[in-house]
Motif scaffolding. Structure first.
Motif, PDB file in Angstrom:
ATOM      1  N   LEU A  81       0.660  -1.142   0.158  1.00  0.00           N
ATOM      2  CA  LEU A  81       0.245   0.077  -0.321  1.00  0.00           C
ATOM      3  C   LEU A  81       0.598   0.653  -0.008  1.00  0.00           C
ATOM      4  O   LEU A  81       1.992   1.274   0.888  1.00  0.00           O
ATOM      5  N   GLY A  82       0.283   1.965  -0.911  1.00  0.00           N
ATOM      6  CA  GLY A  82       1.130   3.664  -0.888  1.00  0.00           C
ATOM      7  C   GLY A  82       0.221   4.311  -0.284  1.00  0.00           C
ATOM      8  O   GLY A  82      -1.027   4.149  -0.843  1.00  0.00           O
ATOM      9  N   LEU A  83       0.014   5.284   0.768  1.00  0.00           N
ATOM     10  CA  LEU A  83      -0.730   5.946   1.465  1.00  0.00           C
ATOM     11  C   LEU A  83       0.220   7.125   2.196  1.00  0.00           C
ATOM     12  O   LEU A  83       1.347   7.963   2.955  1.00  0.00           O
ATOM     13  N   ARG A  84      -1.000   8.522   1.250  1.00  0.00           N
ATOM     14  CA  ARG A  84      -0.284  10.021   1.563  1.00  0.00           C
ATOM     15  C   ARG A  84      -0.848  11.086   2.426  1.00  0.00           C
ATOM     16  O   ARG A  84      -2.005  10.413   2.261  1.00  0.00           O
ATOM     17  N   PHE A  85      -0.608  11.836   3.187  1.00  0.00           N
ATOM     18  CA  PHE A  85      -1.919  12.052   3.881  1.00  0.00           C
ATOM     19  C   PHE A  85      -1.788  14.030   2.873  1.00  0.00           C
ATOM     20  O   PHE A  85      -0.657  14.613   2.434  1.00  0.00           O
ATOM     21  N   HIS A  86      -2.948  15.205   3.016  1.00  0.00           N
ATOM     22  CA  HIS A  86      -3.125  15.961   2.395  1.00  0.00           C
ATOM     23  C   HIS A  86      -4.069  16.889   3.013  1.00  0.00           C
ATOM     24  O   HIS A  86      -5.352  16.772   3.813  1.00  0.00           O
ATOM     25  N   ASP A  87      -3.394  17.244   3.803  1.00  0.00           N
ATOM     26  CA  ASP A  87      -4.180  17.973   5.681  1.00  0.00           C
ATOM     27  C   ASP A  87      -5.038  19.179   4.673  1.00  0.00           C
ATOM     28  O   ASP A  87      -5.947  19.487   5.559  1.00  0.00           O
ATOM     29  N   GLN A  88      -4.713  19.998   4.036  1.00  0.00           N
ATOM     30  CA  GLN A  88      -5.407  21.016   3.654  1.00  0.00           C
ATOM     31  C   GLN A  88      -6.773  20.723   2.520  1.00  0.00           C
ATOM     32  O   GLN A  88      -7.863  21.576   3.056  1.00  0.00           O
ATOM     33  N   GLY A 124      -6.142  13.101  11.958  1.00  0.00           N
ATOM     34  CA  GLY A 124      -6.894  13.267  11.793  1.00  0.00           C
ATOM     35  C   GLY A 124      -7.921  14.283  11.489  1.00  0.00           C
ATOM     36  O   GLY A 124      -8.602  15.262  11.153  1.00  0.00           O
ATOM     37  N   LEU A 125      -7.365  13.245  10.244  1.00  0.00           N
ATOM     38  CA  LEU A 125      -7.950  14.234   8.512  1.00  0.00           C
ATOM     39  C   LEU A 125      -9.163  13.186   8.923  1.00  0.00           C
ATOM     40  O   LEU A 125      -9.877  12.211   9.185  1.00  0.00           O
ATOM     41  N   SER A 126     -10.664  14.019   7.677  1.00  0.00           N
ATOM     42  CA  SER A 126     -11.551  13.499   7.747  1.00  0.00           C
ATOM     43  C   SER A 126     -12.737  12.578   6.813  1.00  0.00           C
ATOM     44  O   SER A 126     -13.204  12.129   6.807  1.00  0.00           O
ATOM     45  N   MET A 127     -11.702  11.989   5.343  1.00  0.00           N
ATOM     46  CA  MET A 127     -11.333  10.899   5.082  1.00  0.00           C
ATOM     47  C   MET A 127     -10.807  10.646   3.995  1.00  0.00           C
ATOM     48  O   MET A 127      -8.939  11.090   4.107  1.00  0.00           O
TER      49      MET A 127
END
Length: 162
Positions: A81-88, A124-127
Motif C-alpha cells: 500500500l502507498g498512503l499519502r496525507f493531504h492536510d489541506q 485527524g483527517l476526515s476522509m
C-alpha cells in the motif's frame, strides 16, 4: 498458517514489490490497452506499460519509503500500500495498492484499506480517497473499493490526439 502483518517498507523487499506490481497489473493492462484510445496508451507507455510501471514504482519506493506499507505473511510479501496525507483537503490518499494474484480474495486488500483508514483517522483527517480507471481490467478494484464503503465521484478526463 501465518497471520498477515502490515509493516513499514523495508529496502530488502524492493524487488519483490516491483515484481508483485508486474504480476498484478499484467492482466489488467492487457484489458486497458484494448479499451483506451491507442494514442493515449502509447503516449503514457512508449516503452511499454511494464517498463513504466517498474520505473514509477521503483521511484516511489526510493523517494517516499515512509509512505509504503507491506502486507507480509510468513516473511513473504503478499501485498502493499502507498498512503499519502493531504492536510489541506482533510484527506488520506491510497495512491497504490496491490495484492499478489495468488492471495487475492482472502481479505488482504481489505486489511490494507482498513490500515489506511486507521492511519488517516489517527492523523485527524476526515476522509480517505482511492482512484482507479474505469476500464474492465480495473472493475475488480472498483468493486473492492465500493464494498469497503468508498463512494464514487465520477471524473471526466478527455484526451485529443495532436
Amino acid at each position: 498458517m501465518g497471520e498477515i502483518e502490515i509493516i513499514p517498507f523495508e529496502a530488502g523487499f524492493r524487488q519483490a514489490v516491483i515484481d508483485l506490481t508486474i504480476d498484478v497489473w499484467t492482466p489488467i493492462f492487457a484489458k486497458t490497452k484494448r479499451e483506451v484510445p491507442g494514442f493515449v496508451f502509447e503516449a503514457f507507455y512508449p516503452d511499454g506499460w511494464a517498463a513504466r510501471q517498474k520505473q514509477d514504482v521503483g521511484h516511489l519506493l526510493d523517494s517516499e519509503p515512509a509512505n509504503i506499507w507491506l502486507a507480509v505473511k510468513n516473511g513473504r510479501l503478499v501485498g502493499f500500500l502507498g498512503l499519502r496525507f493531504h492536510d489541506q483537503d482533510q484527506m488520506g490518499e491510497i495512491y497504490i495498492i496491490a495484492v499478489a494474484p495468488q492471495y487475492q480474495g482472502q481479505g488482504i486488500g481489505r486489511k490494507l484499506m482498513q490500515f489506511a483508514q486507521e492511519r488517516t483517522a489517527e492523523m485527524g483527517l476526515s476522509m480517505l480517497m482511492v482512484e482507479t480507471i474505469g476500464d474492465t481490467g480495473h472493475a475488480p478494484a472498483r468493486r473492492a473499493y465500493e464494498a469497503f464503503g468508498f463512494e464514487e465521484w465520477p471524473v471526466a478526463r478527455y484526451f485529443k490526439k495532436l
